[in-house]
Design a protein around this motif. Structure first.
Motif, PDB file in Angstrom:
ATOM      1  N   ARG A  94       0.753  -1.191  -0.066  1.00 39.04           N
ATOM      2  CA  ARG A  94      -0.102   0.049  -0.064  1.00 39.04           C
ATOM      3  C   ARG A  94       0.875   1.319   0.005  1.00 39.04           C
ATOM      4  NH1 ARG A  94      -3.545  -0.963   5.285  1.00 39.04           N
ATOM      5  NH2 ARG A  94      -1.347  -1.475   5.874  1.00 39.04           N
ATOM      6  N   GLY A  95       0.611   2.062  -0.814  1.00 36.77           N
ATOM      7  CA  GLY A  95       1.118   3.521  -0.866  1.00 36.77           C
ATOM      8  C   GLY A  95       2.444   3.443  -1.857  1.00 36.77           C
ATOM      9  N   ILE A  96       2.743   2.234  -2.251  1.00 38.43           N
ATOM     10  CA  ILE A  96       3.721   2.197  -3.441  1.00 38.43           C
ATOM     11  C   ILE A  96       3.434   2.507  -4.706  1.00 38.43           C
ATOM     12  CG2 ILE A  96       5.527   0.758  -4.462  1.00 38.43           C
ATOM     13  CD1 ILE A  96       5.769  -0.903  -1.668  1.00 38.43           C
ATOM     14  N   THR A  97       3.818   3.671  -5.282  1.00 41.98           N
ATOM     15  CA  THR A  97       3.428   3.844  -6.668  1.00 41.98           C
ATOM     16  C   THR A  97       4.798   4.145  -7.670  1.00 41.98           C
ATOM     17  OG1 THR A  97       3.525   6.244  -6.094  1.00 41.98           O
ATOM     18  CG2 THR A  97       1.445   5.200  -5.706  1.00 41.98           C
ATOM     19  N   SER A 100       8.222   5.846  -6.137  1.00 39.23           N
ATOM     20  CA  SER A 100       8.427   5.578  -4.670  1.00 39.23           C
ATOM     21  C   SER A 100       9.625   4.903  -4.743  1.00 39.23           C
ATOM     22  CB  SER A 100       7.371   4.675  -4.116  1.00 39.23           C
ATOM     23  OG  SER A 100       6.026   5.357  -4.073  1.00 39.23           O
ATOM     24  N   LEU A 127       8.132   0.632   2.161  1.00 29.93           N
ATOM     25  CA  LEU A 127       8.030   1.977   1.462  1.00 29.93           C
ATOM     26  C   LEU A 127       9.167   2.914   2.286  1.00 29.93           C
ATOM     27  CD1 LEU A 127       7.144   3.946  -0.405  1.00 29.93           C
ATOM     28  CD2 LEU A 127       4.856   4.097   1.199  1.00 29.93           C
ATOM     29  N   ALA A 130       7.469   8.092  -0.028  1.00 29.94           N
ATOM     30  CA  ALA A 130       6.381   7.957  -0.958  1.00 29.94           C
ATOM     31  C   ALA A 130       6.287   8.956  -2.043  1.00 29.94           C
ATOM     32  CB  ALA A 130       5.144   8.444  -0.158  1.00 29.94           C
ATOM     33  N   CYS A 131       5.736   8.752  -3.276  1.00 30.20           N
ATOM     34  CA  CYS A 131       5.910   9.676  -4.449  1.00 30.20           C
ATOM     35  C   CYS A 131       4.222   9.809  -4.897  1.00 30.20           C
ATOM     36  CB  CYS A 131       6.783   9.204  -5.322  1.00 30.20           C
ATOM     37  SG  CYS A 131       6.543  10.007  -7.029  1.00 30.20           S
ATOM     38  N   ASN A 132       3.635  10.815  -4.981  1.00 33.01           N
ATOM     39  CA  ASN A 132       2.492  11.034  -5.720  1.00 33.01           C
ATOM     40  C   ASN A 132       2.712  11.240  -7.106  1.00 33.01           C
ATOM     41  OD1 ASN A 132       0.069  12.103  -6.726  1.00 33.01           O
ATOM     42  ND2 ASN A 132      -0.379  13.342  -4.785  1.00 33.01           N
TER      43      ASN A 132
END
Length: 399
Positions: A94-97, A100, A127, A130-132
């Motif tokens: 979760r949260g890995i994009t 990241s 993670l 994080a990266c948006n």
């Protein structure tokens, strides 16, 4: 700058792991330490793909979620090729994009796919940063132009094209240094701030204090003399047959090409002239020698070839760039040097340079190579701003 030691009485991005290392861990990347940490380039090599427990760190370049497993491609900057990570559905991603920063533990195995040597079966994924991807200027499936990438000097090293350029820039710099070192030259750091106008054009950037209040009161300079950002270190350190300048002007005047600047004897060659001469000679490197006396710096050796009157100067012109190197024999005859300095009103400024001729001087020469132009030449990059990590130019000083 390099100087021959025989005539005299110094991307891979630098690694600062010691600065990041903390007690009991590896700085920002902390976790279990029993697995060996591998670079991506090491993990991808045949020698290491032997079902060993490893730890890798990097940035996510791609993420593909399927029904039972998720594939991540990561890279740490050590290789153009990504390492594929195979993640089980029970792992928390979760949260890995895209973009990241992650740290992954698992088993490195030989890949069943022909296009990759190895892949990592993940046991744990953490993670780290994080990266948006919505706000990230670089999109995963878009091909961005160099002009677009140039707007983000702090982020463009994340792109394949610029990270590749940084590696080549590093290798080219190392190769040049290695060449001079192996040939007995000594690396000398010449001053960035100077009171000399080496090229004689009078177009230097002058250095002034942020506040001129003090100057208004005492009318003095910080260094007691006007100081500038140097354009060359050649004077502090004290090259070739080819097309003569006179022959070059004749070729240009007979050319059917239309020039913005008219080629006339006694005028400096413009980039459009240089490129025309390279094309005329078959798109190969061209040396142009013996330039007019009046357009070259005071230290260029006088050929004493009246009535044309030239100096022993040389430029190397290359395809796609124009001038790559410029140099000259230096005027070692004290009387002629003093006459030239007096002619230009420079005797007081360059008294130290005269003394070099008085205390054991020898005939010598020097040249400068534009490193960024060299990179343009070997890479075929059109705009010089795209071979400089943080370019500075008129109306632009990002970061």
């Amino acid at each position: 700058m390099w100087r021959s030691s025989g005539r005299l009485p110094g991307l891979l991005l630098s690694r600062c792991r010691s600065a990041l290392r903390r007690k009991g861990g590896d700085g920002l990347f902390t976790g279990r330490s029993n697995e060996s940490r591998l670079k991506v380039v090491e993990a991808l090599s045949d020698a290491t793909a032997k079902e060993q427990e490893v730890r890798v760190q990097g940035w996510v370049r791609a993420l593909r979620a399927q029904k039972e497993i998720t594939f991540l491609n990561i890279n740490d900057g050590s290789s153009l090729q990504n390492l594929q990570i195979v993640a089980r559905p029970d792992l928390d991603i979760r949260g890995i994009t895209f973009g990241s920063a992650v740290e992954i533990w698992g088993k490195l195995i030989q890949s069943p796919h022909k296009k990759q040597r190895a892949e990592l079966l993940a046991d744990k994924i953490r993670l780290v940063g994080a990266c948006n991807p919505v706000n990230l200027p670089f999109k995963i499936k878009e091909r961005h132009s160099l002009e677009y990438i140039r707007q983000f000097p702090h982020l463009r090293c994340k792109t394949n094209v610029f990270s590749s350029l940084l590696r080549i820039r590093s290798e080219a710099s190392t190769a040049i240094h290695s060449f001079f070192k192996s040939n007995g030259f000594v690396h000398i750091h010449t001053p960035i701030i100077t009171s000399n106008d080496c090229e004689g054009a009078g177009e230097l950037f002058q250095i002034e204090p942020a506040s001129k209040t003090a100057e208004k009161h005492d009318n003095t300079h910080f260094f007691d003399v006007p100081s500038f950002l140097t354009v060359s270190g050649q004077l502090h350190l004290e090259v070739m047959t080819g097309l003569s300048y006179t022959e070059a002007i004749d070729i240009l005047q007979r050319s059917t090409e239309t020039f913005k600047f008219e080629p006339k004897w006694g005028c400096d060659l413009q980039t459009e002239h240089e490129n025309c001469l390279v094309r005329h000679c078959g798109n190969i490197p061209v040396f142009v020698v013996n330039y007019p006396y009046d357009i070259k710096p005071f230290y260029a050796r006088d050929n004493q070839d009246h009535p044309q009157h030239t100096v022993a100067a040389v430029d190397l012109l290359v395809p796609g760039v124009g001038e790559l190197c410029g140099g000259s024999l230096r005027e070692e005859r004290l009387d002629l040097l003093q006459s030239r300095l007096k002619e230009h009103g420079l005797k007081d400024t360059y008294h130290w340079y005269e003394e070099l001729r008085q205390f054991g001087s020898v005939p010598h020469g020097g040249f400068g190579l534009g490193f960024e132009r060299y990179l343009q030449c070997i890479l075929g990059v059109e705009n010089i701003k795209d071979v400089i990590p943080f370019p500075r130019f008129s109306h632009s000083c990002l970061l």
